[in-house]
Scaffold this motif. Sequence first.
Motif, PDB file in Angstrom:
ATOM      1  N   ARG A 186       0.826  -1.223   0.000  1.00 16.06           N
ATOM      2  CA  ARG A 186       0.000   0.000   0.000  1.00 16.06           C
ATOM      3  C   ARG A 186       0.854   1.263   0.000  1.00 16.06           C
ATOM      4  NH1 ARG A 186      -5.375  -0.050   2.080  1.00 16.06           N
ATOM      5  NH2 ARG A 186      -6.333   1.760   1.138  1.00 16.06           N
ATOM      6  N   PHE A 187       1.683   1.411   1.007  1.00 12.35           N
ATOM      7  CA  PHE A 187       2.702   2.447   1.033  1.00 12.35           C
ATOM      8  C   PHE A 187       3.631   2.157   2.190  1.00 12.35           C
ATOM      9  CE2 PHE A 187       0.429   6.095   3.615  1.00 12.35           C
ATOM     10  CZ  PHE A 187      -0.138   5.178   4.475  1.00 12.35           C
ATOM     11  N   ALA A 188       4.730   2.881   2.252  1.00 12.36           N
ATOM     12  CA  ALA A 188       5.798   2.522   3.188  1.00 12.36           C
ATOM     13  C   ALA A 188       5.347   2.573   4.636  1.00 12.36           C
ATOM     14  CB  ALA A 188       7.000   3.430   2.963  1.00 12.36           C
ATOM     15  N   ILE A 189       4.421   3.451   4.968  1.00 14.14           N
ATOM     16  CA  ILE A 189       3.973   3.554   6.361  1.00 14.14           C
ATOM     17  C   ILE A 189       3.330   2.253   6.822  1.00 14.14           C
ATOM     18  CG2 ILE A 189       2.281   4.706   7.864  1.00 14.14           C
ATOM     19  CD1 ILE A 189       2.854   7.289   6.367  1.00 14.14           C
ATOM     20  N   SER A 190       2.620   1.581   5.934  1.00 14.53           N
ATOM     21  CA  SER A 190       1.899   0.362   6.332  1.00 14.53           C
ATOM     22  C   SER A 190       2.654  -0.916   6.001  1.00 14.53           C
ATOM     23  CB  SER A 190       0.521   0.324   5.658  1.00 14.53           C
ATOM     24  OG  SER A 190       0.655   0.221   4.260  1.00 14.53           O
ATOM     25  N   CYS A 191       3.900  -0.793   5.513  1.00 18.04           N
ATOM     26  CA  CYS A 191       4.683  -1.977   5.138  1.00 18.04           C
ATOM     27  C   CYS A 191       6.053  -1.928   5.801  1.00 18.04           C
ATOM     28  CB  CYS A 191       4.868  -2.044   3.622  1.00 18.04           C
ATOM     29  SG  CYS A 191       3.348  -2.227   2.687  1.00 18.04           S
ATOM     30  N   SER A 192       6.367  -2.975   6.524  1.00 16.52           N
ATOM     31  CA  SER A 192       7.705  -3.074   7.104  1.00 16.52           C
ATOM     32  C   SER A 192       8.729  -3.286   6.003  1.00 16.52           C
ATOM     33  CB  SER A 192       7.756  -4.244   8.078  1.00 16.52           C
ATOM     34  OG  SER A 192       7.601  -5.469   7.361  1.00 16.52           O
ATOM     35  N   ASN A 193       9.999  -3.101   6.331  1.00 18.84           N
ATOM     36  CA  ASN A 193      11.058  -3.365   5.356  1.00 18.84           C
ATOM     37  C   ASN A 193      11.014  -4.812   4.880  1.00 18.84           C
ATOM     38  OD1 ASN A 193      12.124  -0.767   5.346  1.00 18.84           O
ATOM     39  ND2 ASN A 193      13.470  -1.175   7.100  1.00 18.84           N
ATOM     40  N   GLU A 194      10.669  -5.735   5.805  1.00 18.12           N
ATOM     41  CA  GLU A 194      10.586  -7.148   5.421  1.00 18.12           C
ATOM     42  C   GLU A 194       9.494  -7.365   4.378  1.00 18.12           C
ATOM     43  OE1 GLU A 194      12.778  -6.603   8.970  1.00 18.12           O
ATOM     44  OE2 GLU A 194      10.693  -6.016   8.565  1.00 18.12           O
ATOM     45  N   GLN A 195       8.368  -6.677   4.554  1.00 23.32           N
ATOM     46  CA  GLN A 195       7.292  -6.867   3.586  1.00 23.32           C
ATOM     47  C   GLN A 195       7.623  -6.225   2.239  1.00 23.32           C
ATOM     48  OE1 GLN A 195       3.117  -5.360   4.224  1.00 23.32           O
ATOM     49  NE2 GLN A 195       2.750  -7.566   4.174  1.00 23.32           N
ATOM     50  N   LEU A 196       8.239  -5.057   2.261  1.00 22.72           N
ATOM     51  CA  LEU A 196       8.651  -4.435   1.004  1.00 22.72           C
ATOM     52  C   LEU A 196       9.652  -5.309   0.263  1.00 22.72           C
ATOM     53  CD1 LEU A 196       9.041  -0.698   2.111  1.00 22.72           C
ATOM     54  CD2 LEU A 196       7.176  -1.686   0.761  1.00 22.72           C
ATOM     55  N   LYS A 197      10.576  -5.900   0.988  1.00 21.93           N
ATOM     56  CA  LYS A 197      11.551  -6.779   0.341  1.00 21.93           C
ATOM     57  C   LYS A 197      10.886  -8.038  -0.204  1.00 21.93           C
ATOM     58  CE  LYS A 197      15.542  -5.189   3.018  1.00 21.93           C
ATOM     59  NZ  LYS A 197      16.511  -5.503   4.095  1.00 21.93           N
ATOM     60  N   ALA A 198       9.869  -8.537   0.497  1.00 21.36           N
ATOM     61  CA  ALA A 198       9.117  -9.688  -0.004  1.00 21.36           C
ATOM     62  C   ALA A 198       8.412  -9.335  -1.310  1.00 21.36           C
ATOM     63  CB  ALA A 198       8.101 -10.150   1.042  1.00 21.36           C
ATOM     64  N   ALA A 199       7.866  -8.107  -1.379  1.00 20.13           N
ATOM     65  CA  ALA A 199       7.234  -7.658  -2.624  1.00 20.13           C
ATOM     66  C   ALA A 199       8.256  -7.599  -3.754  1.00 20.13           C
ATOM     67  CB  ALA A 199       6.583  -6.290  -2.414  1.00 20.13           C
ATOM     68  N   GLY A 200       9.453  -7.110  -3.440  1.00 17.62           N
ATOM     69  CA  GLY A 200      10.520  -7.082  -4.441  1.00 17.62           C
ATOM     70  C   GLY A 200      10.908  -8.472  -4.914  1.00 17.62           C
ATOM     71  N   ARG A 201      10.944  -9.439  -4.002  1.00 18.47           N
ATOM     72  CA  ARG A 201      11.262 -10.824  -4.382  1.00 18.47           C
ATOM     73  C   ARG A 201      10.203 -11.385  -5.325  1.00 18.47           C
ATOM     74  NH1 ARG A 201      12.738 -11.433   1.065  1.00 18.47           N
ATOM     75  NH2 ARG A 201      10.726 -12.398   1.584  1.00 18.47           N
ATOM     76  N   LEU A 202       8.956 -11.099  -5.009  1.00 23.77           N
ATOM     77  CA  LEU A 202       7.882 -11.586  -5.875  1.00 23.77           C
ATOM     78  C   LEU A 202       8.047 -11.059  -7.298  1.00 23.77           C
ATOM     79  CD1 LEU A 202       4.776 -11.216  -3.534  1.00 23.77           C
ATOM     80  CD2 LEU A 202       5.560 -13.353  -4.588  1.00 23.77           C
ATOM     81  N   HIS A 203       8.352  -9.777  -7.406  1.00 26.99           N
ATOM     82  CA  HIS A 203       8.495  -9.211  -8.752  1.00 26.99           C
ATOM     83  C   HIS A 203       9.714  -9.796  -9.460  1.00 26.99           C
ATOM     84  CE1 HIS A 203       8.004  -6.499 -12.065  1.00 26.99           C
ATOM     85  NE2 HIS A 203       9.235  -6.050 -11.923  1.00 26.99           N
ATOM     86  N   GLU A 204      10.748 -10.066  -8.713  1.00 26.25           N
ATOM     87  CA  GLU A 204      11.937 -10.684  -9.318  1.00 26.25           C
ATOM     88  C   GLU A 204      11.606 -12.082  -9.840  1.00 26.25           C
ATOM     89  OE1 GLU A 204      16.675 -11.314  -8.193  1.00 26.25           O
ATOM     90  OE2 GLU A 204      15.207 -10.910  -6.620  1.00 26.25           O
ATOM     91  N   GLU A 210      13.852   6.229  -1.877  1.00 27.61           N
ATOM     92  CA  GLU A 210      14.892   5.255  -1.541  1.00 27.61           C
ATOM     93  C   GLU A 210      14.329   4.073  -0.748  1.00 27.61           C
ATOM     94  OE1 GLU A 210      19.231   4.923   0.688  1.00 27.61           O
ATOM     95  OE2 GLU A 210      18.490   6.899   0.053  1.00 27.61           O
ATOM     96  N   VAL A 211      13.264   4.293  -0.008  1.00 27.05           N
ATOM     97  CA  VAL A 211      12.627   3.177   0.714  1.00 27.05           C
ATOM     98  C   VAL A 211      12.230   2.083  -0.266  1.00 27.05           C
ATOM     99  CG1 VAL A 211      10.709   2.521   2.215  1.00 27.05           C
ATOM    100  CG2 VAL A 211      11.764   4.789   2.452  1.00 27.05           C
ATOM    101  N   TYR A 212      11.651   2.486  -1.385  1.00 29.58           N
ATOM    102  CA  TYR A 212      11.234   1.518  -2.398  1.00 29.58           C
ATOM    103  C   TYR A 212      12.413   1.001  -3.222  1.00 29.58           C
ATOM    104  CZ  TYR A 212       6.517   3.246  -1.340  1.00 29.58           C
ATOM    105  OH  TYR A 212       5.339   3.593  -0.707  1.00 29.58           O
ATOM    106  N   GLU A 213      13.387   1.869  -3.474  1.00 33.11           N
ATOM    107  CA  GLU A 213      14.563   1.427  -4.238  1.00 33.11           C
ATOM    108  C   GLU A 213      15.288   0.302  -3.513  1.00 33.11           C
ATOM    109  OE1 GLU A 213      15.963   5.445  -6.623  1.00 33.11           O
ATOM    110  OE2 GLU A 213      16.421   5.281  -4.491  1.00 33.11           O
ATOM    111  N   ARG A 214      15.442   0.419  -2.204  1.00 32.68           N
ATOM    112  CA  ARG A 214      16.159  -0.611  -1.437  1.00 32.68           C
ATOM    113  C   ARG A 214      15.464  -1.962  -1.502  1.00 32.68           C
ATOM    114  NH1 ARG A 214      18.592   1.833   4.206  1.00 32.68           N
ATOM    115  NH2 ARG A 214      19.778   3.578   3.301  1.00 32.68           N
ATOM    116  N   ALA A 215      14.159  -1.949  -1.751  1.00 30.60           N
ATOM    117  CA  ALA A 215      13.399  -3.199  -1.817  1.00 30.60           C
ATOM    118  C   ALA A 215      13.261  -3.722  -3.241  1.00 30.60           C
ATOM    119  CB  ALA A 215      12.012  -2.982  -1.221  1.00 30.60           C
ATOM    120  N   GLY A 216      13.834  -3.042  -4.221  1.00 27.36           N
ATOM    121  CA  GLY A 216      13.743  -3.499  -5.613  1.00 27.36           C
ATOM    122  C   GLY A 216      12.395  -3.230  -6.242  1.00 27.36           C
TER     123      GLY A 216
END
Length: 433
Positions: free
Chosen positions: A202-220, A253-259
């Motif tokens: 949804r956005f960075a406030i509602s997503c931990s770094n772990e969840q953002l990175k999981a989203a990046g893994r899915l897209h990869e 950069e929050v989103y960049e770090r998660a891919g």
Amino acid sequence: MNDTIKLYRGEVFDFTDSPLDRSDAFRYFPDGALVVKEGIIIDCGPFKELEDRYAGCERIDYSGKLIMPGFIDSHIHYPQAEIIGMYGKQLLEWLNDYTFPAEQAFSSPEHAERIARFFVQELFRNGTTTCMAYATVHAASVNALFSVASEYNMCMMTGKVLMDRNAPDGLTDTAVRGEVESRSLIEAWHKKGRNRYVITPRFAISCSNEQLKAAGRLHEQYPDTYIQTHLSENKEEICNTLSLCPGCRDYLEVYERAGLVTDRSVFGHCIHLSDSECRRLAEAGSVIAHCPTSNLFLGSGLYDMRQANRIGMQTTLATDVGAGTSYSLLRTMGESYKVQQLNGYPMSVLESFYKCTLGAAKALHLEDETGSFEKGRKADFIVLDYAATPSQQIRREYLERNGKWELENKLFGLQTLGDDRNIVATYIMGKRM
């Protein structure tokens, strides 16, 4: 064989390129024809050139009406259909007071199906034939929207919202569960029919770094999926984000770090970006969904289209709903024009229409399927009445009397005064909805 071919006669208009790059970026046939066979466009041009070639086929006459590709809405929240037009607050208050309570009901498959059906039909009523939509955290909300859209052969792009913090218990999952459920939904729906899956933190406030990175893994793992999220909509949101992510120099950069910053990423709003963030988004080929009715309604700010064009950021127009105040991309274009006037940029009507049709299709990698009348594209198109209201009719009479009833004046009238009343018909793959 001609029984399967239909010829639609009317004023035919579409884009072949960006009007920002070329003055002749569109085709317009005042007495034109669009020819469709089994849901696919097979020809387009002046009626007199095509009438004999398709003499034996069925003809549908929309003379005096505008036939153009259907609109593409690149950022819209279908679960917020019930809360459109609620008393406007600032973004974070809006989420807590209206959005989150409304979204909790989508744990019910029956409720999700009812709202999904309303939503899709409301899109058709407003001339939208393709959209990128947010669902909720519940898998049932995704299944419902894909299921309903599939009944109509609509190109639907959506995905399960990911939230594991700063939201009510009924709307949060965990990074692990969010990844598992998203993967299951991707396997079930992505590229099945005309459906596309959108990974949706949804956005960075509602997503931990772990969840953002999981989203990046899915897209990869599924690189032809899409990513959608929110970015720099509201100044308080930016401050909260940076307090939660102290090691980041800025919000992007929050989103960049998660891919998550790719050429298949769509970022909603993007009003308060730094020059550096603008450059990095342009370099990545990411897409900005500009939502003017929402930005005005919540007092979020004014998106700078001139700066975006100068830097080369791909921008589309979107309704947002429910903080946005209309499902109509005609009304959205009109509000975008006003926002850009306040910024000192008199945005042309051709730019507006491009960013809701071929421009959006290109930004979303859909130009081989929709957004224009090139041969082989799906026959997703709409028919518009220039003068559906008395005010529009008297404006038309004035322009005709003064010899100024020309394409750009016609389109500007639709953009400025138009809404769902101007939509005569909406077609998905050649079938009238």
